[in-house]
Design a protein around this motif. Structure first.
Motif, PDB file in Angstrom:
ATOM      1  N   ASP A   1      -9.710  -2.264 -12.213  1.00  0.00           N
ATOM      2  CA  ASP A   1      -8.585  -1.585 -12.867  1.00  0.00           C
ATOM      3  C   ASP A   1      -7.625  -2.642 -13.408  1.00  0.00           C
ATOM      4  OD1 ASP A   1      -9.531   1.003 -12.153  1.00  0.00           O
ATOM      5  OD2 ASP A   1      -8.820   0.636 -10.124  1.00  0.00           O
TER       6      ASP A   1
ATOM      7  N   GLU B   1      -4.177  -1.716 -15.321  1.00  0.00           N
ATOM      8  CA  GLU B   1      -3.247  -1.011 -14.425  1.00  0.00           C
ATOM      9  C   GLU B   1      -2.700  -1.961 -13.360  1.00  0.00           C
ATOM     10  OE1 GLU B   1      -3.252   2.574 -11.107  1.00  0.00           O
ATOM     11  OE2 GLU B   1      -4.877   2.463 -12.584  1.00  0.00           O
TER      12      GLU B   1
ATOM     13  N   ARG C   1      -0.235  -4.553 -14.922  1.00  0.00           N
ATOM     14  CA  ARG C   1       1.066  -3.959 -15.219  1.00  0.00           C
ATOM     15  C   ARG C   1       1.866  -3.759 -13.926  1.00  0.00           C
ATOM     16  NH1 ARG C   1       3.223  -1.854 -19.550  1.00  0.00           N
ATOM     17  NH2 ARG C   1       1.253  -2.070 -20.672  1.00  0.00           N
ATOM     18  N   ARG C   2       1.176  -3.297 -12.891  1.00  0.00           N
ATOM     19  CA  ARG C   2       1.843  -3.082 -11.597  1.00  0.00           C
ATOM     20  C   ARG C   2       2.342  -4.404 -11.015  1.00  0.00           C
ATOM     21  NH1 ARG C   2      -2.041  -0.591  -9.522  1.00  0.00           N
ATOM     22  NH2 ARG C   2      -3.042  -2.330  -8.447  1.00  0.00           N
TER      23      ARG C   2
END
Length: 504
Positions: free
Chosen positions: A41, A44, A47-48
């Motif tokens: 991932d 995602e 970005r996290r």
């Protein structure tokens, strides 16, 4: 985002505020991050992670990239890899985090042509195979520690020799190929608002002379043990019979002993720094400046200076003139790094290495410092006290720094409790000193403000302040449940800001 330059030996923004950077290393060595085996991932999680860094006071990333996947064939640049760098810069821009690009290498190259993301394993990274001139020698994987490839492997050493000697590949010297690579990178990324700088070459290694350094040090160490000069055999014997024999024996290996053992090899590193590395830095910096005046150009020390050997390169020059926007980016690790014994990393040994870098900065270089790599701790963070010692040291020198290394597991490890701590971000004037006191749970910043500013002094706070002592007006912006940004508007003169936190 403010443009960062060098002013009077410090980092400064376009408002004239002195800047301090707390950062981390992120990147992919042989493959782009999106092609790493752990990147299910990818977008995602990235970005996290970047959002997490912003919330915890990290304002700079050393983004390590790799010649081999950017230029798999001469003059054929990998658009997918370049787009990934651009996307990372965009993501950091959204979170007010600066980025400097590091052209990373370990052991010069992976010496592998094709790479399957699911099975790829290599102890080295860096140059593409077409740039590996081994003189017929075969690369062999290290048996114990990855770095032994530097000491014994002729394929590694010969490849470095040919690079430093600018051997010709497809009608052009290897260093000219490397300059063209950086020209392209500067042309593509230098106007990005998040771009902070260019780290030209990670931990340069002297090639064949690097092997001579290793055997010279080994011979010197053996001589020291046999003669007993500079070492207390009685103290070592006594340490064997304590509760922590390994730790106490290692403590006998202090910085003075390390200097004694490594001193016969200093001549090789000085020769490399001045005759090979410095001209190379000037050449690459010149190539970058042909494309842009933006960005800080970073000069690292050689691989062996990581353990404390003197660094001798002069500041970078472009067209015979000192480069204005340059900085020194030393690395240093305890001698036990990359082994299970790193939990016994010693403050005195590493502190002495950084003391040498401080001396070089003050007496010879006169440019700001950003510690490019430090840490390297295990997931359980058994060297927590050592990490706190280093952060206190960096703060006392007003040094910015980027911790090695941040990954998906770092937010869940104890290390973030150490990295996330109060520090100045942007200061309206010249910083005198700043200090976080863990025992008192307080932070103090002192600075001289010579003029009026229409922007505030900014301080990252790792917890909600219980008390703020200042003559200025202030405001607080919440970043997360606990962390916040303190903005203080002060008048010209000497200013002292004290922040106190609740007792735990």
């Amino acid at each position: 985002m403010n443009k960062i330059t060098v002013e009077s030996g410090s980092f400064a923004d376009e408002h004239g505020r002195e800047r301090i950077f707390y950062g981390v290393n992120i990147g992919g060595k042989n493959l782009p991050l999106s092609k790493q085996p752990h990147s299910a991932d990818f977008k995602e999680s990235q970005r996290r992670n970047i959002k997490y860094l912003k919330e915890h006071g990290i304002n700079l990333v050393r983004y390590f990239v790799n010649w081999s996947y950017i230029e798999p064939r001469p003059k054929q640049y990998n658009e997918e890899a370049l787009k990934e760098i651009e996307n990372f810069l965009d993501l950091c821009l959204e979170n007010d985090i600066y980025v400097y690009l590091d052209m990373h290498q370990d052991l010069y190259s992976s010496f592998i042509e094709s790479k399957n993301p699911k099975t790829f394993v290599s102890h080295g990274d860096g140059a593409p195979l077409w740039a590996c001139l081994t003189n017929g020698k075969k690369y062999r994987k290290p048996l114990l520690v990855w770095a032994e490839g530097y000491f014994f492997n002729k394929a590694v050493q010969n490849s470095f020799d040919n690079f430093w000697n600018n051997a010709v590949v497809e009608g052009q010297g290897l260093q000219e190929h490397f300059c063209d690579l950086w020209r392209m990178m500067a042309r593509r990324f230098s106007n990005h608002p998040a771009l902070w700088g260019f780290d030209i070459f990670n931990e340069p290694y002297p090639g064949t002379d690097g092997g001579k350094v290793f055997f010279t040090i080994a011979k010197s160490a053996l001589k020291t043990v046999l003669t007993g000069k500079g070492i207390s055999r009685k103290a070592i014997l006594k340490a064997f019979f304590t509760k922590n024999p390994v730790a106490n024996v290692l403590k006998q290996v202090n910085s003075k002993l390390v200097d004694r053992v490594t001193s016969p090899a200093v001549k090789y590193i000085k020769k490399f720094d001045t005759e090979k590395y410095s001209p190379f830095l000037n050449k690459v910096a010149g190539a970058i400046r042909e494309e842009t005046q933006n960005g800080i150009i970073l000069m690292e020390n050689s691989y062996y200076s990581n353990i404390g050997i003197e660094f001798s390169s002069p500041p970078i020059t472009v067209n015979g003139k000192a480069e204005k926007n340059q900085a020194f980016s030393p690395h240093a690790y305890d001698m036990m790094v990359d082994t299970p014994l790193y939990k016994f990393a010693d403050d005195e040994r590493v502190g002495a290495i950084f003391a040498k870098r401080r001396n070089e900065q003050q007496k010879r270089l006169s440019i700001p410092v950003i510690v490019g790599e430090w840490g390297g701790f295990d997931p359980k963070n058994t060297a927590a006290a050592h990490a706190e010692f280093l952060l206190n040291l960096f703060d006392s020198c007003k040094w910015s720094h980027t911790y090695w290394c941040f990954n998906d597991n770092t937010p869940h490890s104890p290390v973030m409790k150490i990295l996330c701590r109060t520090h100045p971000v942007a200061v309206c004037g010249k910083i005198e000193n700043y200090r976080y006191d863990k025992i008192e749970r307080s932070f103090t910043l002192s600075y001289i403000q010579e003029k009026e500013y229409n922007v505030p002094t900014e301080i990252f706070c790792h917890d909600v302040p219980k008390q703020i002592i200042t003559d200025g007006r202030y405001e607080i912006e919440k970043l997360s449940d606990r962390c916040c940004s303190l903005r203080v508007y002060t008048e010209p003169g000497k200013n002292i800001i004290v922040i106190k936190y609740k007792e735990v």
